[in-house]
Design a protein around this motif. Structure first.
Motif, short mmCIF file in Angstrom:
data_model
loop_
_atom_site.label_atom_id
_atom_site.label_comp_id
_atom_site.label_asym_id
_atom_site.label_seq_id
_atom_site.Cartn_x
_atom_site.Cartn_y
_atom_site.Cartn_z
N ARG A 57 11.42 -42.29 6.79
CA ARG A 57 10.16 -42.07 6.07
C ARG A 57 9.01 -42.81 6.73
O ARG A 57 7.92 -42.28 6.91
N ALA A 58 9.23 -44.07 7.11
CA ALA A 58 8.18 -44.87 7.75
C ALA A 58 7.83 -44.32 9.13
O ALA A 58 6.67 -44.28 9.52
N ARG A 59 8.88 -43.89 9.89
CA ARG A 59 8.60 -43.32 11.22
C ARG A 59 7.84 -42.01 11.11
O ARG A 59 6.94 -41.74 11.90
N THR A 60 8.18 -41.18 10.10
CA THR A 60 7.47 -39.92 9.89
C THR A 60 6.03 -40.18 9.51
O THR A 60 5.11 -39.53 10.03
N TRP A 61 5.79 -41.13 8.62
CA TRP A 61 4.42 -41.47 8.22
C TRP A 61 3.63 -41.95 9.44
O TRP A 61 2.50 -41.53 9.66
N ARG A 62 4.23 -42.81 10.22
CA ARG A 62 3.54 -43.35 11.39
C ARG A 62 3.23 -42.25 12.40
O ARG A 62 2.16 -42.23 12.99
N PHE A 63 4.17 -41.31 12.59
CA PHE A 63 3.97 -40.20 13.51
C PHE A 63 2.80 -39.32 13.06
O PHE A 63 1.97 -38.91 13.87
N LEU A 64 2.72 -39.03 11.75
CA LEU A 64 1.69 -38.12 11.24
C LEU A 64 0.34 -38.79 11.03
O LEU A 64 -0.70 -38.13 11.12
N GLU A 65 0.32 -40.08 10.77
CA GLU A 65 -0.93 -40.76 10.43
C GLU A 65 -1.56 -41.55 11.57
O GLU A 65 -2.75 -41.81 11.54
#
Length: 100
Positions: A57-65
Protein backbone atom coordinates in the motif's frame (compact mmCIF):
# COMPACT_ATOMS: atom_id res chain seq x y z
CA UNK A 1 1.84 55.36 26.95
CA UNK A 2 3.11 52.43 28.97
CA UNK A 3 4.42 49.37 27.13
CA UNK A 4 5.05 51.19 23.90
CA UNK A 5 8.74 51.80 24.43
CA UNK A 6 11.32 49.34 25.74
CA UNK A 7 13.74 50.35 28.47
CA UNK A 8 17.30 51.04 27.33
CA UNK A 9 18.65 48.03 29.24
CA UNK A 10 16.41 45.64 27.28
CA UNK A 11 17.40 47.27 23.98
CA UNK A 12 21.08 46.93 24.83
CA UNK A 13 20.61 43.25 25.78
CA UNK A 14 18.75 42.60 22.51
CA UNK A 15 21.47 44.29 20.47
CA UNK A 16 24.17 42.28 22.27
CA UNK A 17 22.41 38.96 21.63
CA UNK A 18 21.84 39.95 18.00
CA UNK A 19 25.54 40.78 17.61
CA UNK A 20 26.52 37.44 19.16
CA UNK A 21 24.20 35.58 16.80
CA UNK A 22 25.62 37.47 13.82
CA UNK A 23 29.14 36.62 14.96
CA UNK A 24 28.23 32.92 15.19
CA UNK A 25 26.74 33.02 11.69
CA UNK A 26 29.83 34.74 10.32
CA UNK A 27 32.08 32.22 12.06
CA UNK A 28 30.14 29.26 10.66
CA UNK A 29 30.33 30.79 7.18
CA UNK A 30 34.13 30.72 7.37
CA UNK A 31 34.31 26.92 7.35
CA UNK A 32 36.45 25.14 4.79
CA UNK A 33 33.51 23.71 2.81
CA UNK A 34 32.31 27.00 1.34
CA UNK A 35 30.26 28.20 4.29
CA UNK A 36 28.08 25.08 4.47
CA UNK A 37 27.88 23.06 7.63
CA UNK A 38 27.96 19.28 7.44
CA UNK A 39 24.62 18.53 9.07
CA UNK A 40 24.95 14.78 8.53
CA UNK A 41 28.17 14.35 10.48
CA UNK A 42 26.32 13.46 13.71
CA UNK A 43 23.90 11.02 12.04
CA UNK A 44 24.60 7.29 12.11
CA UNK A 45 25.36 5.64 8.78
CA UNK A 46 22.43 3.44 7.66
CA UNK A 47 22.70 0.96 4.80
CA UNK A 48 19.81 -0.03 2.54
CA UNK A 49 19.60 -3.42 4.29
CA UNK A 50 18.76 -1.67 7.57
CA UNK A 51 15.89 0.39 6.15
CA UNK A 52 12.37 -0.87 6.85
CA UNK A 53 10.54 -2.37 3.87
CA UNK A 54 7.45 -0.47 2.76
CA UNK A 55 4.15 -2.28 2.49
CA UNK A 56 2.46 -2.74 -0.89
CA UNK A 57 0.00 0.00 0.00
CA UNK A 58 2.79 2.45 0.90
CA UNK A 59 4.79 1.60 -2.24
CA UNK A 60 1.67 2.06 -4.41
CA UNK A 61 0.91 5.42 -2.79
CA UNK A 62 4.50 6.55 -3.26
CA UNK A 63 4.48 5.42 -6.91
CA UNK A 64 1.25 7.30 -7.70
CA UNK A 65 1.85 10.43 -5.62
CA UNK A 66 5.58 11.09 -5.92
CA UNK A 67 6.85 11.11 -9.54
CA UNK A 68 10.44 11.43 -8.31
CA UNK A 69 10.28 8.21 -6.29
CA UNK A 70 11.38 6.08 -9.26
CA UNK A 71 11.85 6.20 -13.01
CA UNK A 72 8.68 4.14 -13.47
CA UNK A 73 6.71 6.67 -11.42
CA UNK A 74 8.10 9.49 -13.57
CA UNK A 75 7.10 7.69 -16.80
CA UNK A 76 3.64 6.96 -15.36
CA UNK A 77 3.07 10.60 -14.39
CA UNK A 78 4.19 11.83 -17.83
CA UNK A 79 1.81 9.32 -19.47
CA UNK A 80 -1.10 10.49 -17.29
CA UNK A 81 -0.38 14.14 -18.11
CA UNK A 82 -0.26 13.20 -21.82
CA UNK A 83 -3.62 11.42 -21.57
CA UNK A 84 -5.22 14.37 -19.79
CA UNK A 85 -3.82 16.83 -22.36
CA UNK A 86 -4.96 14.73 -25.33
CA UNK A 87 -8.41 14.34 -23.75
CA UNK A 88 -8.78 18.11 -23.34
CA UNK A 89 -7.60 18.72 -26.92
CA UNK A 90 -10.05 16.09 -28.27
CA UNK A 91 -12.90 17.68 -26.29
CA UNK A 92 -12.07 21.12 -27.71
CA UNK A 93 -11.78 19.80 -31.28
CA UNK A 94 -15.16 18.02 -30.98
CA UNK A 95 -16.79 21.34 -30.20
CA UNK A 96 -15.69 22.90 -33.51
CA UNK A 97 -18.58 23.15 -36.01
CA UNK A 98 -16.64 21.51 -38.86
CA UNK A 99 -16.32 18.27 -36.84
CA UNK A 100 -20.05 17.78 -35.95
Amino acid sequence: VVGRFRPASKLMAMNASKATAEARIAQSADTSNGGREDLTSDLPHITNDELPQLSLRARTWRFLEEPTSSSGARIYSIAIIGLITSSVVAFCVESLPQYY
